[in-house]
Motif scaffolding. Sequence first.
Motif, short mmCIF file in Angstrom:
data_model
loop_
_atom_site.label_atom_id
_atom_site.label_comp_id
_atom_site.label_asym_id
_atom_site.label_seq_id
_atom_site.Cartn_x
_atom_site.Cartn_y
_atom_site.Cartn_z
N GLN A 299 0.83 -1.20 0.00
CA GLN A 299 0.00 0.00 0.00
C GLN A 299 0.87 1.26 0.00
OE1 GLN A 299 -2.33 0.27 3.62
NE2 GLN A 299 -0.72 -0.70 4.82
N ALA A 300 0.30 2.34 -0.56
CA ALA A 300 0.98 3.63 -0.62
C ALA A 300 -0.01 4.73 -0.30
CB ALA A 300 1.58 3.85 -2.00
N THR A 301 0.46 5.75 0.42
CA THR A 301 -0.42 6.86 0.76
C THR A 301 -0.60 7.82 -0.41
OG1 THR A 301 1.40 8.19 1.64
CG2 THR A 301 0.24 6.75 3.19
N LEU A 302 0.22 7.70 -1.45
CA LEU A 302 0.05 8.52 -2.65
C LEU A 302 -0.25 7.61 -3.84
CD1 LEU A 302 2.81 11.25 -2.12
CD2 LEU A 302 0.36 11.39 -1.64
N ALA A 303 0.71 7.36 -4.72
CA ALA A 303 0.43 6.62 -5.95
C ALA A 303 1.24 5.33 -6.01
CB ALA A 303 0.77 7.48 -7.17
N GLY A 304 0.68 4.33 -6.72
CA GLY A 304 1.40 3.10 -6.97
C GLY A 304 1.47 2.18 -5.78
N GLY A 305 0.36 1.51 -5.48
CA GLY A 305 0.35 0.60 -4.34
C GLY A 305 1.35 -0.52 -4.49
N GLY A 306 1.45 -1.09 -5.70
CA GLY A 306 2.44 -2.12 -5.96
C GLY A 306 3.75 -1.52 -6.40
N LEU A 307 3.72 -0.78 -7.51
CA LEU A 307 4.92 -0.12 -8.04
C LEU A 307 4.57 1.27 -8.53
CD1 LEU A 307 7.83 -1.26 -10.17
CD2 LEU A 307 6.27 0.39 -11.23
N ALA A 308 5.47 2.23 -8.27
CA ALA A 308 5.34 3.57 -8.83
C ALA A 308 6.57 3.88 -9.65
CB ALA A 308 5.17 4.61 -7.72
N ASN A 309 6.38 4.11 -10.96
CA ASN A 309 7.41 4.72 -11.79
C ASN A 309 7.35 6.22 -11.52
OD1 ASN A 309 8.64 2.58 -13.10
ND2 ASN A 309 7.25 2.63 -14.85
#
Length: 283
Positions: free
Chosen positions: A151-161
């Motif tokens: 989980q992420a508090t902004l973007a990309g729960g799995g992966l964020a480029n």
Amino acid sequence: MVRRTRGVVRAVVGATALTAGMVVLAPVAQATTIPVACGETALVAAVNLANSTVNSDTLALAGGCTYALTSPHGGPANGLPVITTPIELLGPATVTRTALLPFRIAEVGPTGSLTLTTSVAFTNGSAAGNGGAIFNRGAVTLTGSSLSGNQATLAGGGLANADTPSGTAPAATFTRSDVLGNTAVLQGGGIYNGLRATLTTSGVTGGPMLISANSAAQGGGIAAVDSTATTLTQTAVTVNHAVLPAGGIYRANGTMTTNNTPVTANTPGNCTGSTPAVPHCTG
């Protein structure tokens, strides 16, 4: 315990002559394999060792091991030391956060590349920011591996480029690597492909890669926002959820290509609200 196994060092062709009959032979960096015992300390030490060389290093994880990260080792935000050189994690193995303290599993710096091969799973990462499992500013490759329950508090729960206004843009490639049950508060519950970044996913005939059961405010499965290119082949994007359209794939600008990629049973809508529209996606 970490043990380094080195290959034979080769000489550079065209060495510099010092005097008649004498040359200087400069070594060429060789790929290195580092066996990693089952444990947090051994894995962290192996990543630090790999980061300390110019080699392309393979960390051979203990088969079937669950590497439990009890604290961050790459600043306060990252479970593993930040990846700054080419590093491959070779499974089968799982790397997971077991602490109450939130931190993602890994960050890849602009000079780094991270490859997960043969059933390496990143689970239970929790980023205060982007990229619950992986925050990518360099290159990431998954082959037969997975990101789940991050989980992420902004973007990309799995992966964020990462959004990258200038310099080398990040790239991520997934081959037969499922992205399941991840959450982002903003965009891209499964994967966020940001400014100037590149994302490529592919499955195999009869066995598509699966992006499923992820959730976000927008783009429950994938959000591609001002990215250079998003190419999805034999990738099923299904049963993802968003608060705002679209539950499956949200696209804002950038080039997008889909081939044999069913986008189904996402809520609310599969690709509704994308501009331009997601190719071959209805609903």
